[in-house]
Design an enzyme around this catalytic site. Structure first.
Site, mmCIF file in Angstrom:
data_model
loop_
_atom_site.group_PDB
_atom_site.id
_atom_site.type_symbol
_atom_site.label_atom_id
_atom_site.label_comp_id
_atom_site.label_asym_id
_atom_site.label_seq_id
_atom_site.Cartn_x
_atom_site.Cartn_y
_atom_site.Cartn_z
ATOM 1 N N GLU A 50 -3.949 7.212 -3.488
ATOM 2 C CA GLU A 50 -3.686 5.967 -3.077
ATOM 3 C C GLU A 50 -3.457 4.915 -4.267
ATOM 4 O O GLU A 50 -3.946 5.071 -5.107
ATOM 5 C CB GLU A 50 -4.550 5.389 -2.082
ATOM 6 C CG GLU A 50 -4.840 6.117 -0.794
ATOM 7 C CD GLU A 50 -5.934 5.595 0.140
ATOM 8 O OE1 GLU A 50 -5.977 6.118 1.254
ATOM 9 O OE2 GLU A 50 -6.751 5.211 -0.432
ATOM 10 N N TYR A 85 0.930 -1.083 -0.073
ATOM 11 C CA TYR A 85 0.049 0.282 -0.096
ATOM 12 C C TYR A 85 0.858 1.280 0.040
ATOM 13 O O TYR A 85 1.982 1.256 0.940
ATOM 14 C CB TYR A 85 -0.816 -0.112 1.136
ATOM 15 C CG TYR A 85 -1.508 1.475 1.419
ATOM 16 C CD1 TYR A 85 -2.716 1.696 0.759
ATOM 17 C CD2 TYR A 85 -0.859 2.294 2.380
ATOM 18 C CE1 TYR A 85 -3.310 2.923 1.003
ATOM 19 C CE2 TYR A 85 -1.356 3.561 2.545
ATOM 20 C CZ TYR A 85 -2.696 3.705 1.723
ATOM 21 O OH TYR A 85 -3.424 5.150 1.911
#
Length: 380
Positions: free
Chosen positions: A189, A101
């Site tokens: 993101e 991530y």
């Protein structure tokens, strides 16, 4: 303004972040054509503004033509958490060995942007932050200078990313911050950033949310805004000019002013209810705007009761009362119980005007919220 995954990936790809081969499709035939152009296996992914698409059946893998047709038929047109899927992204499946991530957002507590990296990609990052906060490495950035290369490297190494790919991940993180800054984003993101067996990294998902007040600086992104309305409620809110956010609960909330609405949300939660929405009708709201607000909330199938919290400054209580009466009297049947609390300018006049055969009236906000929560419980 929230970009769809396919839109965000286009921006990321243009900036040099690796993304899978992909194509947008709106029919079964288009899905099959795209899949065969890309080459199997492919992922067929619903393009709607919700999380957890995979768990809800909005993402499917296809190994051949038959599976691609089956995936397209099941996803296109489906109701996904209240959104009708009209478009899907068909993209080459990634043979991965690990999921990471990376993200950039604003840490309002620190008053600075924060870059984040975690080796626990591919899952709900909010759950990771709550359950194992140490699994996310964070690096705060001075916006006057931007992200220094050493900060990107530090975040990556602090997260425990394998040294074979650390520099590539740091490069992606730096690019992500530059996009966040250049595009006036609120969030940027990649979850997951997939790692292949050849130590290559690929953005398998993409999130890019833009500050709507800055769109005048980004005409290319502003052109995408219309595509962001996937839900009838969002589309209706745009037409009415409302600040409307759909939530997961069943108590509909209407107020005049963001602070007043947020207070009402908190009280609904405090008294054991679940807010269904954030709806601010703004100051100086006339009867027509109030009528439109009720139409909005009544259109939400998740709402079981409604609470009006109006404090009159510019907004006049009698105008609000007229709008409530007009909206409810035009209906053959009132679909949800409505509780009203009026205070401030012309509140007494408004209370006299309200048709108490159609609404429930409470003198205080606390009483109004408690009654709305009770109404929602009874309707379930």
């Amino acid at each position: 303004m929230r970009l769809h995954e396919y839109q965000a990936k286009e921006v990321f790809s243009d900036a040099g972040i690796p993304t899978p081969d992909s194509a947008l499709a709106e029919s079964v035939d288009e899905v099959v054509e795209a899949a065969e152009d890309i080459g199997y296996p492919v992922a067929v992914k619903a393009q709607v503004h919700v999380g957890g698409r995979g768990k809800a059946g909005g993402i499917k893998l296809a190994e051949d033509r038959d599976e691609a047709e089956e995936a397209a038929e099941s996803i296109i047109g489906m109701d996904l958490k209240g959104y009708t899927v009209e478009k899907v992204l068909v993209e080459g499946a990634v043979d991965f060995v690990n999921e990471l991530y990376v993200g950039v957002t604003m840490d309002r507590g620190e008053g600075k942007p924060v870059a984040m990296v975690s080796t626990k990609g591919g899952v709900d990052i909010e759950a990771v932050a709550e359950e194992t906060p140490d699994a996310i490495a964070r690096e705060h950035i001075d916006p006057a200078f931007g992200m220094h290369p050493y900060q990107a490297r530090k975040a990556v190494y602090d997260a425990g990313v394998d040294s074979d790919i650390a520099m590539d991940v740091a490069s992606v993180l730096t690019t992500l911050y530059d996009l966040w800054d250049d595009k006036d984003a609120s969030d940027a993101e990649i979850n997951p950033l997939m790692v292949t067996s050849d130590d290559e990294i690929v953005a398998a998902d993409a999130v890019l949310n833009i500050d709507g007040d800055a769109l005048f600086r980004h005409p290319d992104l502003a052109e995408m805004e219309e595509d962001s309305y996937e839900d009838d409620l969002e589309r209706k809110a745009g037409e009415y000019g409302f600040d409307y956010v759909r939530l997961d609960g069943n108590v509909g909330i209407i107020g005049n002013g963001a602070g007043l609405v947020m207070t009402t949300l908190d009280l609904v939660d405090y008294y054991g209810g679940d807010p269904a929405n954030f709806l601010d009708i703004g100051g100086g709201a006339k009867a027509e705007r109030v009528t439109n607000a009720l139409d909005m909330v009544f259109s939400d199938e998740n709402v079981d009761s409604v609470v009006f919290n109006i404090f009159g400054g510019i907004t006049r209580g009698d105008e609000v009362a007229k709008g409530i009466n007009e909206a409810l009297e035009s209906l053959d049947e009132i679909p949800k119980p409505v509780v009203v609390r009026l205070a401030g300018t012309n509140a007494e006049e408004g209370m006299e005007i309200l048709n108490t055969d159609l609404v429930q009236v409470e003198a205080t906000l606390e009483d109004a919220v408690q009654r709305a929560v009770e109404n929602a419980e009874e309707e379930q």
